[in-house]
Write a protein that holds these residues in place. Structure first.
Motif, short mmCIF file in Angstrom:
data_model
loop_
_atom_site.label_atom_id
_atom_site.label_comp_id
_atom_site.label_asym_id
_atom_site.label_seq_id
_atom_site.Cartn_x
_atom_site.Cartn_y
_atom_site.Cartn_z
N PRO A 200 -11.40 2.61 6.03
CA PRO A 200 -10.25 1.89 5.49
C PRO A 200 -9.65 2.59 4.27
O PRO A 200 -10.33 3.35 3.58
N ASP A 201 -8.38 2.32 4.02
CA ASP A 201 -7.75 2.79 2.78
C ASP A 201 -8.24 1.93 1.62
O ASP A 201 -8.34 2.40 0.49
N SER B 284 -5.40 -4.00 9.52
CA SER B 284 -5.72 -2.65 9.99
C SER B 284 -5.99 -1.68 8.84
O SER B 284 -6.75 -0.74 9.01
N SER B 285 -5.39 -1.89 7.68
CA SER B 285 -5.57 -0.93 6.58
C SER B 285 -6.63 -1.36 5.57
O SER B 285 -7.15 -0.55 4.82
N GLY C 219 -0.79 -5.66 9.32
CA GLY C 219 -0.94 -4.40 8.61
C GLY C 219 -2.13 -4.44 7.66
O GLY C 219 -2.87 -3.46 7.53
N ARG C 220 -2.33 -5.60 7.04
CA ARG C 220 -3.47 -5.74 6.13
C ARG C 220 -4.79 -5.63 6.91
O ARG C 220 -5.74 -5.01 6.46
N LEU D 16 2.73 -4.67 3.31
CA LEU D 16 1.91 -4.95 4.50
C LEU D 16 2.04 -6.40 4.92
O LEU D 16 1.87 -7.30 4.10
N LEU E 166 0.88 -1.17 0.00
CA LEU E 166 0.00 0.00 0.00
C LEU E 166 0.91 1.22 0.00
O LEU E 166 1.63 1.46 0.97
#
Lengths: 257, 349
Positions: free
Chosen positions: A150-151, A71-72, A68-69, A64, A59
């Motif tokens: 989320p992104d 959370s984003s 990390g995945r 990630l 990202l």
């Protein structure tokens, strides 16, 4: 920008996805299409960090890991019905599960109500999720996903089992959120006409590999449909300027496809 | 309550209604607890009992003080603790297994505890120094073995609800069979003792058991509190919970051990008590919903209410005697449940 590089997924020693590469621009909706069992759901789950996979999810410049995945990237599974009597507001609040404490602050509660107001669902906030129709439930889960801010939002068949009106509402809201917030959305879909109408790009998966990737007008061709789905199909430009896909006949039996 | 477009008004009334149910049930529990202390086979004067409770040193009859403080108080407190433990164990079993029929019985822990107690009684085993603790320790140990068996199977095949239910049912049948075998082999007078233990009775309560079971309950609650929202999320299904960031197998494993501890702590001292762990969570869920921040305390309160209510009934059924409470828990709980099924409007499963 979200990039996936060499994503491989297997179950019980059998490879399901082979070296998938793709990239997704901010503010866009991408439709992930392909026959049943071709690995659409597996790809989304792998991108979300929910199943083991090989490869890199990047990202921006950041690769990630699974945490990390989670959370984003928000992942919205297929709607398989919800028998729970959790209220609609509680379901939306769960979108920010990690920041919820024993006491839920007024600010976070107000934001959850605001997320429901975007879909005109604030009047349902005390209703049990299990008592809602499939369309309403899907909008609630969409509110939950967007409440996370989320992104990236990954959606597994968000319009399956919805009536025509709710199909349009759900996809319009996703598209609008992408446009206004820069969110990247990737949706596994079966309805190619809907995909053509709403998606900025379509990625065709076939036998665990990317068969075609591009804007709808470029990739929704009878040749690609024949290659991917083994059907003869007509693709026509409708009066409203969107492409319509009409399957005509299957070219071989199911086992061959 | 009607839903409105005014979020604040609607939210307030819904939250208030849930809280109101919890407060009402807690008040009822407080009244029932007092009534349970006041009632007993010794037919003591109510005012004498109240006097012994409030001001023991000012009570003229030391016998009353002894009965109240050494017998009735531990029995009532134990009923409260066992009820609360089974209520919480039940609601967590139903949550992690996604099954409305799950209870502390489902995974065979209670049956294993019964087997541990029965075999100790059959062979007249006694631990050195603490002979009175032999049966509770054996019951606790057997329940722990059952827990490890279920966990071992689930660990090999995957910590899913289906695998745990199947492993638990197999364990349940195994220990029930072993219990039956022990009863078959026992001499009539030993059999009577085993059956009395299996019935579940508050007569086995003591201040020691109150402290041990109470501490286990407090510890379990402290361990559950950080996971309340994750457990709430689990009611949406494994996949949705995982997508919200819940590590489902880890949560299921952790709560499984807490439930084992709670169940073993509850049944080791007083014997097997059925029905409470199954029904208390349903009563709580129907009235306060599924937010675990309020569902856990409500399940504890309803569990306590059922147990204390059963304790009162067990004394009233046969004046001058105390019927084992395990026999009457269903008699007290079924009318509650039927009333709620017939009048409840909220969807709960």
């Amino acid at each position: 920008m979200l990039k996936i590089e060499n994503i491989n997924v297997g179950y019980d020693g059998t490879a399901v996805l082979h070296a998938i590469n793709a990239q997704f621009e901010p503010g866009t909706l991408t439709a992930l299409v392909g026959p049943n069992g071709t690995g659409k759901s597996s790809l989304l789950k792998a991108m979300a960090g929910l199943i083991p996979s090989k490869g890199v999810v990047r990202l921006g410049d950041l690769a990630l890991n699974s945490a990390g995945r989670l959370s984003s990237i928000a992942y919205m599974p297929q709607d398989t019905g919800a028998q729970s009597s959790l209220t609609v507001l509680e379901v939306v609040l769960l979108g920010r599960l990690r920041s919820l404490g024993l006491r839920v602050g007024d600010d976070i509660r107000a934001q959850a109500v605001a997320a429901l107001q975007r879909f005109r669902l604030e009047g349902f906030q005390d209703r049990a999720i299990g008592a809602l129709s499939g369309g309403q439930r899907q909008l609630v889960f969409l509110s939950q996903s967007l409440f996370r801010g989320p992104d990236v939002l990954l959606l597994d068949e968000p319009t399956a089992a919805l009536d025509l009106r709710h199909q349009l509402i759900v996809l319009e809201r996703i598209k609008e959120t992408c446009r206004t917030s820069g969110m990247i959305a990737v949706a596994a879909m079966h309805d190619l006409t809907l995909a053509a109408r709403f998606a900025d790009r379509i990625v065709f998966l076939h036998d665990g590999q990317v068969a075609a990737d591009g804007p709808p007008a470029d990739v929704l061709t009878p040749q690609i449909l024949e290659q991917v789905y083994r059907v003869a199909a007509e693709v026509q430009l409708g009066p409203s300027g969107t492409l319509h896909v009409s399957p005509v006949r299957a070219l071989s039996d199911i086992s061959a496809g | 309550m009607t839903t409105t477009t005014n979020g604040a008004t609607s939210r307030l009334s819904f939250a208030s209604r849930r809280l109101m149910w919890l407060i009402a049930a807690s008040l009822l529990l407080a009244i029932a607890t007092l009534a349970d202390i006041l009632i007993g086979p010794a037919f003591l004067n109510v005012f004498d009992v109240l006097g012994a409770l409030v001001n023991p040193s000012g009570t003229s009859d030391p016998m009353v003080v002894t009965i109240v403080h050494a017998i009735r108080l531990p029995m009532t407190l134990m009923a409260l603790i066992v009820g609360a433990s089974l209520g919480i164990a039940g609601v967590q079993m139903q949550t992690i297994l996604g099954n409305p029929l799950a209870s502390p019985y489902t995974l065979g822990f209670s049956a294993a505890a019964g087997f541990g107690a029965a075999i100790t009684i059959l062979f007249g085993l006694q631990l050195p120094l603490i002979p009175q603790m032999t049966v509770p320790i054996a019951a606790f140990a057997a329940a722990s073995v059952a827990c490890l068996m279920v966990y071992g199977l689930a660990h090999i095949r995957g910590v899913t609800a289906e695998v745990m239910v199947l492993a638990g049912i197999a364990t349940l049948f195994l220990f029930q069979s072993l219990q039956s075998l022990v009863q078959y082999l026992a001499a009539p007078e030993v059999l009577q003792e085993i059956v009395f233990w299996l019935f579940g009775s508050m007569l086995k309560a003591s201040w020691f058991s109150v402290w041990v079971s109470g501490s286990i309950l407090a510890l379990s609650l402290a361990l559950l509190i950080p996971d309340m929202w994750k457990l709430t999320a689990l009611r949406l299904g494994d996949e949705r919970a995982a997508s919200l960031g819940v590590h489902v197998p880890r949560l299921r494993r952790r709560v499984f051990f807490i439930v084992s501890l709670l169940t073993a702590g509850a049944v080791a001292f007083v014997g097997t008590i059925g029905f409470v762990g199954l029904v208390a969570p349903h009563l709580a869920r129907m009235l306060v919903g599924e937010d675990q921040r309020i569902l856990i305390p409500a399940s504890a309160v309803f569990g306590g209410l059922l147990m204390v209510g059963a304790s009162i009934a067990s004394k009233l059924l046969s004046p001058g005697a105390v019927v084992p409470v395990g026999i009457v828990t269903a008699l007290v709980g079924v009318p509650f449940l039927f009333a709620l099924i017939l009048t409840g409007k909220r969807r709960h499963w």
